[in-house]
Design a protein around this motif. Structure first.
Motif, PDB file in Angstrom:
ATOM      1  N   GLU A  84       0.836  -1.186   0.000  1.00 43.39           N
ATOM      2  CA  GLU A  84       0.000   0.000   0.000  1.00 43.39           C
ATOM      3  C   GLU A  84       0.876   1.243   0.000  1.00 43.39           C
ATOM      4  O   GLU A  84       2.085   1.177   0.250  1.00 43.39           O
ATOM      5  CB  GLU A  84      -0.943   0.018   1.202  1.00 43.39           C
ATOM      6  CG  GLU A  84      -0.277   0.142   2.552  1.00 43.39           C
ATOM      7  CD  GLU A  84      -1.299   0.164   3.695  1.00 43.39           C
ATOM      8  OE1 GLU A  84      -2.474  -0.135   3.455  1.00 43.39           O
ATOM      9  OE2 GLU A  84      -0.906   0.480   4.823  1.00 43.39           O
ATOM     10  N   GLN A  88      -1.126   5.828   3.128  1.00 49.91           N
ATOM     11  CA  GLN A  88      -2.176   5.024   3.750  1.00 49.91           C
ATOM     12  C   GLN A  88      -1.712   4.466   5.100  1.00 49.91           C
ATOM     13  O   GLN A  88      -2.451   4.492   6.086  1.00 49.91           O
ATOM     14  CB  GLN A  88      -2.572   3.876   2.827  1.00 49.91           C
ATOM     15  CG  GLN A  88      -3.296   4.304   1.562  1.00 49.91           C
ATOM     16  CD  GLN A  88      -3.515   3.147   0.626  1.00 49.91           C
ATOM     17  OE1 GLN A  88      -2.583   2.609   0.035  1.00 49.91           O
ATOM     18  NE2 GLN A  88      -4.762   2.728   0.491  1.00 49.91           N
ATOM     19  N   CYS A 219       1.101  -0.101   8.464  1.00 52.30           N
ATOM     20  CA  CYS A 219       0.794  -1.212   7.581  1.00 52.30           C
ATOM     21  C   CYS A 219       0.460  -2.461   8.398  1.00 52.30           C
ATOM     22  O   CYS A 219      -0.481  -3.191   8.082  1.00 52.30           O
ATOM     23  CB  CYS A 219       1.968  -1.481   6.655  1.00 52.30           C
ATOM     24  SG  CYS A 219       1.643  -2.638   5.312  1.00 52.30           S
TER      25      CYS A 219
END
Length: 226
Positions: A84, A88, A219
């Protein structure tokens, strides 16, 4: 890597979930300079039944870049579990350490050097837009350049998301006197609450934090979400 990844925003008519992926693939190709076959991509859809439209937040990264990293990891006996954008992961880590502001759009200024930062717009846990932000003037008494760049970014965001206004802007820093003064100045000039946040240090139990460590933490948090 900014050269290998991207985020785009566009609208689609409201449609069944099973039809969305192909529609997103087709529409996204209009906004990106790379053949979508050469990308790994994902997206988030935010419906608006009153307008019969969906906001699509499209995330992608180059297959070549991911595959090269994956090959190197295989040699080390590891494999990629999740891919990602850094923004994010950072937004998720940030939200984990500060109170929620449900349904409100917020922005995070994450300095990466003395002259550059990433400006991340998000709502709840969803990243809506990112922008490279030059901040060379931030350390000077005259912050007119920085104010102009931020105001332009905030206005552009509002136009793109149908009048949505940023409820609060967080500036990631250590909270020193100069940074606090900068936050106060920006609050006055932008008419938006600016708060200084040392959440990177909070992640390190008071020790100086880093963007890579924060991104890795964010993450990893994805596995805890339902």
């Amino acid at each position: 890597s900014p050269e290998a990844s991207m985020i785009r925003h566009f609208e689609l008519p409201v449609m069944p979930k099973k039809d969305q992926k192909n529609a997103v693939r087709f529409e996204a190709q209009k906004y990106i300079p790379i053949d979508i076959k050469d990308l790994y991509f994902d997206y988030e859809s935010h419906g608006d039944s009153s307008r019969k439209k969906m906001d699509i937040i499209f995330f992608a990264c180059k297959r070549q870049w991911v595959d090269r990293i994956a090959t190197l990891l295989v040699l080390l006996g590891m494999k990629i579990g999740r891919v990602e954008l850094t923004s994010q992961s950072i937004a998720r880590a940030f939200r984990r350490n500060l109170p929620e502001n449900p349904g409100k759009a917020e922005a995070l200024v994450l300095p990466s050097s003395e002259s550059n930062a990433e400006l991340v717009f998000f709502r709840d846990h969803s990243v809506l837009r990112t922008r490279h932000l030059p901040i060379a003037a931030a350390g000077n008494a005259d912050t007119a350049f920085l104010v102009s760049e931020l105001r332009l970014s905030l206005d552009n965001f509002s136009e793109s998301f149908r009048g949505a206004r940023v409820d609060k802007l967080y500036w990631v820093g250590t909270g020193g006197e100069s940074v606090r003064a900068l936050g106060e100045n920006l609050s006055k000039e932008l008419s938006t609450k600016v708060e200084i946040s040392d959440f990177l240090g909070a992640l390190g139990n008071g020790q100086p934090g880093t963007v890579p460590i924060s991104a890795a933490y964010g993450c990893a948090l994805a596995s805890l979400q339902p």
